[in-house]
Structure formats: C-alpha cells, structure tokens
Design a protein around this motif. Structure first.
Motif, short mmCIF file in Angstrom:
data_model
loop_
_atom_site.label_atom_id
_atom_site.label_comp_id
_atom_site.label_asym_id
_atom_site.label_seq_id
_atom_site.Cartn_x
_atom_site.Cartn_y
_atom_site.Cartn_z
N TYR A 154 0.84 -1.19 0.00
CA TYR A 154 0.00 0.00 0.00
C TYR A 154 0.87 1.25 0.00
CZ TYR A 154 -3.35 -3.36 2.05
OH TYR A 154 -4.13 -4.44 2.31
N THR A 155 0.30 2.33 -0.49
CA THR A 155 0.91 3.63 -0.23
C THR A 155 0.50 4.07 1.17
OG1 THR A 155 -0.99 4.84 -1.14
CG2 THR A 155 0.77 4.23 -2.68
N THR A 156 1.09 5.12 1.67
CA THR A 156 0.74 5.64 2.99
C THR A 156 -0.72 6.08 3.01
OG1 THR A 156 3.01 6.36 3.37
CG2 THR A 156 1.31 7.36 4.73
N LEU A 157 -1.43 5.66 4.04
CA LEU A 157 -2.82 6.07 4.20
C LEU A 157 -2.83 7.52 4.71
CD1 LEU A 157 -5.80 4.97 4.10
CD2 LEU A 157 -5.56 4.54 6.54
N LYS A 158 -3.28 8.42 3.85
CA LYS A 158 -3.28 9.84 4.20
C LYS A 158 -4.69 10.30 4.53
CE LYS A 158 0.74 10.89 1.31
NZ LYS A 158 1.28 11.71 0.20
N GLY A 159 -4.77 11.25 5.43
CA GLY A 159 -6.09 11.71 5.82
C GLY A 159 -6.11 13.12 6.36
N GLU A 160 -7.30 13.53 6.70
CA GLU A 160 -7.54 14.86 7.24
C GLU A 160 -8.51 14.74 8.39
OE1 GLU A 160 -8.13 18.55 4.62
OE2 GLU A 160 -10.16 18.11 5.33
N LYS A 161 -8.17 15.34 9.53
CA LYS A 161 -9.01 15.25 10.72
C LYS A 161 -9.56 16.61 11.07
CE LYS A 161 -7.15 14.52 14.83
NZ LYS A 161 -6.51 13.81 15.96
N THR A 162 -10.86 16.69 11.24
CA THR A 162 -11.53 17.91 11.67
C THR A 162 -12.35 17.61 12.91
OG1 THR A 162 -13.47 17.50 10.27
CG2 THR A 162 -11.67 18.77 9.30
N ALA A 163 -12.51 18.61 13.78
CA ALA A 163 -13.29 18.42 15.00
C ALA A 163 -13.92 19.74 15.42
CB ALA A 163 -12.40 17.88 16.12
N ASP A 164 -15.06 19.63 16.08
CA ASP A 164 -15.70 20.83 16.64
C ASP A 164 -16.46 20.45 17.90
OD1 ASP A 164 -18.47 20.04 15.97
OD2 ASP A 164 -17.89 20.44 13.91
N TYR A 165 -16.76 21.46 18.70
CA TYR A 165 -17.52 21.28 19.93
C TYR A 165 -18.83 22.06 19.82
CZ TYR A 165 -13.21 19.49 22.03
OH TYR A 165 -12.08 18.76 22.31
N THR A 166 -19.93 21.41 20.19
CA THR A 166 -21.23 22.09 20.16
C THR A 166 -21.86 22.04 21.56
OG1 THR A 166 -22.43 20.07 19.56
CG2 THR A 166 -21.60 21.42 17.75
N GLU A 167 -22.60 23.08 21.87
CA GLU A 167 -23.32 23.15 23.13
C GLU A 167 -24.76 23.54 22.83
OE1 GLU A 167 -22.70 24.89 27.64
OE2 GLU A 167 -21.85 26.00 25.95
N PHE A 168 -25.69 22.63 23.16
CA PHE A 168 -27.11 22.85 22.88
C PHE A 168 -27.33 23.18 21.40
CE2 PHE A 168 -26.59 23.96 27.40
CZ PHE A 168 -27.42 22.99 27.95
N GLY A 169 -26.61 22.45 20.52
CA GLY A 169 -26.81 22.60 19.09
C GLY A 169 -26.03 23.73 18.45
N THR A 170 -25.27 24.52 19.21
CA THR A 170 -24.50 25.64 18.67
C THR A 170 -23.01 25.34 18.75
OG1 THR A 170 -26.20 27.20 19.39
CG2 THR A 170 -24.04 28.12 18.84
N ILE A 171 -22.29 25.54 17.64
CA ILE A 171 -20.84 25.30 17.63
C ILE A 171 -20.15 26.37 18.46
CG2 ILE A 171 -18.77 25.18 16.18
CD1 ILE A 171 -20.50 24.11 13.93
N ILE A 172 -19.39 25.93 19.46
CA ILE A 172 -18.70 26.88 20.33
C ILE A 172 -17.19 26.89 20.08
CG2 ILE A 172 -20.44 26.77 22.14
CD1 ILE A 172 -18.67 24.80 23.64
N LYS A 173 -16.68 25.86 19.42
CA LYS A 173 -15.25 25.82 19.13
C LYS A 173 -14.99 24.88 17.96
CE LYS A 173 -10.71 24.74 21.14
NZ LYS A 173 -9.97 24.24 22.34
N THR A 174 -14.11 25.30 17.06
CA THR A 174 -13.69 24.47 15.94
C THR A 174 -12.20 24.24 16.02
OG1 THR A 174 -15.47 25.34 14.53
CG2 THR A 174 -13.62 24.26 13.43
N VAL A 175 -11.79 22.98 15.96
CA VAL A 175 -10.38 22.62 16.04
C VAL A 175 -9.75 22.73 14.66
CG1 VAL A 175 -8.73 20.82 16.68
CG2 VAL A 175 -10.86 21.08 17.96
#
Length: 458
Positions: A154-175
């Motif tokens: 195989y070639t190297t498995l490459k990827g992209e990671k995204t994350a966020d935090y929500t409070e009561f349905g509202t995004i409060i922080k994006t990583v």
C-alpha cells in the motif's frame, strides 16, 4: 452478533447486532485464458456505542459520557488474471481505498445544564497493488495439488481530521484541521490444497503482515506485526454429462487463529474461530452460499475486553453471458442490456425507501404524557415532555436526544433518558403504522423493553 465480557466482570453484555454487505463484484472471461473483475467491498468498518459515567473534578456530581463511532474505509478494485502456461496463472489487482470515520463524545447532565458534544471526522485515502500466482497439478490424476502465493503493498494512508464542539446545538469551538498519515503493512499470503477425485479436499493458508511499530494513545498499547493461520476441508458433489462437469453442492468446515496487529496491555489481541459453510448451484445461472462463524476475540485473563461473536453470511452468484466477442461465442448484446437495465431498476427501487414523518405530538400508551418530537440540527430530532398527568414529571424535560434515521436498518436511533434519574440507554424506533411507533430500549443484562407511542393527531 457479539457479546462482550468486560475487565473486572464475569458476565457477558447483552448481544449487539450488525449487518454489512461484504462485497459486490462483476467478473468476465474475455478470452479462454484471460479474465478480469472489478468491484467494491468494505476494507474496514467502525460501528460502536457505549455509555459511561464520570465524576466532575470536585467529586460532587456525575455526568454521562456517550461515545459513538461510525463509518469505514471502502475498497474499489480492478483485477486481471491470465494463464501464462498450462496450469500456471498469474494475476494482479489494483485498488483505491477511501472513506471516513466519525467519532462523537457527548458530556451530559441535565441538572447541571451540561450538554457538550465533540464531533470528530477523519477522511482517508490510499492506493495499493496485489500480485499473485497459482499452480495446480494434472487434474486427471487421482489427487490434485494446488499452490498459491500473493503479496500486497500500500501507499501511505493519508487523511484529514476535523473536530468541533457544540453546546445545545450551537458550535462553540472548531479545532484546526489536522493532516494525518498512517503507514500500511506489506503482506504475504501462501496457500496449499490437496483434492481427491471423489470431491474431498483439504486446505491450509497462512498470512503475515509487516507493520511499522507505532505507539497508540493508550497505556501499553501499540501496533506490531500480525499473522493468521487457517485450515479446513471441503466436500464437493459434482455431476458430469457429455458436455461439462458441474458442482451440485458443497459442504465445508474450517478453523482459524489470528494474531492481530493490536497489542493491548503488552499482549497481542488474538482471535480464534470455527467456520461452517455450504453452497448449492440452483441452476446454470444462480448459486447460493451460506456460512456461519463462531469465535472469541481478546481475553479477559489478559486484562482485555473479551468478545464472543458469531456471524451469518449469505451470498449469491449470478452467472450469465453478458459480454464477449463473436470469436469466443459470448456475444448477445440485446440479452445483456436487458439484464443490466433490470439490475439498475432493482437498485433504484431498493433505495427509494424514505423515512416516515416522526415529528409532532405523541401520547404515551396510557395517555398520561404527551411528547413532542421536533427537529433540531441537521436530520436529528429531540423528544420533550409537552404535558403530563404525573406529579413528579417536568414539562420540557428532554426524553430523547439525537434521534436520527438509519436508512439501512429502516428505523430511528437515539438516546433515551429516564425521567426519574436521567439514566441513559439506546433506543430504536420503528413505525407499526402511520400513527403508532414502538420504542425498543436496549438494556444490558435483561431483555429489551418495548414502549408504544400513539400520534396525538390521528
């Protein structure tokens, strides 16, 4: 179907069930000695849910930690094989890996006003090549021997990671988006079989995977080389006429031992299983196959989570003259196009099933409560107590959170909370008719509980 034995416990959890399509492929023989195939199959899958209770740092209150993982990596591939000389064949498969994994962790305590969700998405892709050869001895002899060898890189498995935090349905922080890489193994597989002219055969197979040693984000946990050993036998009943020999049915049994690439608590994760299988040619064009696996993965004695599992597999093979050339006697354009159109229509019809409308007001089965199901963010729903006749109930209390339609299983799924103590468990909801739904609550050590709700505006 799997049951788990957790560390520190002698009791198995309630069985969990899953369903997956193992492979969809098409194969064609373009000449008497050359064939090719292409298809799509899962390379890996993620599907887990669990709930745990943790304490606030001051120790005066607890909160629920609801963790869920879904997704997987798929493999699309193209294969070609050729008989280069009598009884010796070589082949190659080129493939592309792609997919995404989603993880979510919810921290919840309604009494503290705590409801924070961390959503993480990982997108991956890679390419690979597999090469192999096969040789078998003279088939007219009483015993026939077959040898096979394949290697995959195989070639190297490459990827992209995204994350966020929500409070009561509202995004409060994006990583910030993070690029990730994962080195895949080089593998080699060898196999041998011996078959008697009466239809009985014996098989051996060994696999070895060379992984780059890599530490994981858990204590005494890392990745290391892996291997597996398989052995089995098969009986094949064949019938012969003046034109050809055809397999009527087969029966098979096998065992396997697999040492995983995962090392947990400085001990490899091992898998032992027994397999039973059978198949039958229903007609010249259709073959049916069925299999059953039972095994154990992990060991409680090694301070690992032990999984006892069994798996049913059902498959079918359609054989028909779809494509070809006049020279090889396999050309029938009109017949083949009719089959292709029929398959396309079947696929379209299969995926036209839509979710029934679930939002609105619902009565409990004894009419003591009225619940309101309403859409929140995306395609998710919450259910709250709209009104109640029970003295200790609180109107507005969220009974069900993150209810979402599972198109594959044709049901809604979410988390339900007890009004008395906020205890959480998984809930699966199905419609019995337009105005009635059944809520099935998963409970760990006893049978599932079913509850009926009736639509208020019937």
């Amino acid at each position: 179907v799997s049951s788990f034995k957790l560390t520190g416990s002698d009791t198995l959890t309630q069985p969990s069930k899953d369903f997956a399509i193992k492979r969809v492929s098409l194969a064609f023989k373009v000449t008497l000695k050359t064939a090719f195939a292409f298809g799509l199959k899962p390379f890996s899958t993620v599907n887990f849910q669990y709930i745990a209770s943790s304490s606030i740092s001051d120790g005066n209150a607890d909160y629920l930690k609801y963790t869920e993982g879904t997704g997987g990596i798929n493999q699309v591939y193209f294969s070609i094989a050729n008989e280069v000389k009598s009884r010796l064949s070589v082949g190659a498969t080129a493939f592309w890996l792609f997919g995404s994994l989603q993880n979510s962790i919810e921290y919840y305590n309604p009494n503290l006003g705590l409801d924070i969700i961390r959503n993480e998405s990982n997108f991956y892709n890679s390419a690979g090549l597999q090469a192999g050869l096969q040789y078998y001895t003279d088939p007219t002899k009483k015993w026939r021997h077959s040898f096979g060898l394949t290697s995959t890189a195989y070639t190297t498995l490459k990827g992209e990671k995204t994350a966020d935090y929500t409070e009561f349905g509202t995004i409060i922080k994006t990583v910030t988006t993070e690029n990730v890489q994962f080195k895949m193994p080089v593998s080699i597989m060898g196999g041998y079989s011996i078959a008697h002219e009466n239809g009985l055969s014996f098989h051996l197979q060994g696999d070895y995977y060379t992984w780059a040693t890599r530490k994981l984000n858990y204590k005494n946990t890392y990745i290391k080389d892996a291997y597996s050993l398989r052995a089995g036998f098969e009986y094949s009943k064949k019938v012969t006429n003046s034109k050809y020999t055809q397999e009527k049915f087969y029966l098979a049994m096998g065992v396997k031992m697999e040492q995983s690439y995962l090392v947990l608590n400085n001990n490899h994760l091992n898998d032992y299983a027994v397999t039973l299988g059978a198949g039958k040619n229903v007609s010249r064009f259709l073959s049916l196959h069925a299999g059953f696996d039972a095994g154990r993965r992990g060991s409680k004695s090694l301070n690992q989570i032990q999984e006892n599992y069994y798996q049913f597999t059902i498959g079918f093979t359609l054989k028909a003259i779809w494509f070809g050339t006049r020279k090889t006697g396999r050309f029938n354009y009109y017949f083949s196009m009719k089959k292709i159109l029929l398959l396309i229509i079947c696929f379209i019809s299969t995926y036209r099933v839509a979710a029934q409308k679930i939002d609105g007001l619902w009565y409990s089965s004894d009419s003591s409560r009225v619940y309101e199901i309403k859409k929140t963010t995306g395609n998710k729903y919450n259910a709250v107590i709209k009104s109640t006749k029970k003295k200790n109930d609180r109107p507005g209390y969220i009974v069900i959170k993150d209810l979402e339609y599972n198109a594959r299983r044709k049901r809604y799924e979410g988390v339900i909370y007890a009004v008395e103590n906020s205890e959480a468990t998984f809930v699966k909801i199905r419609f019995t008719n337009t105005n009635k739904i059944v809520l099935k609550l998963s409970r760990m050590f006893v049978f599932d509980l079913s509850i009926n709700w009736i639509r208020a505006s019937a």
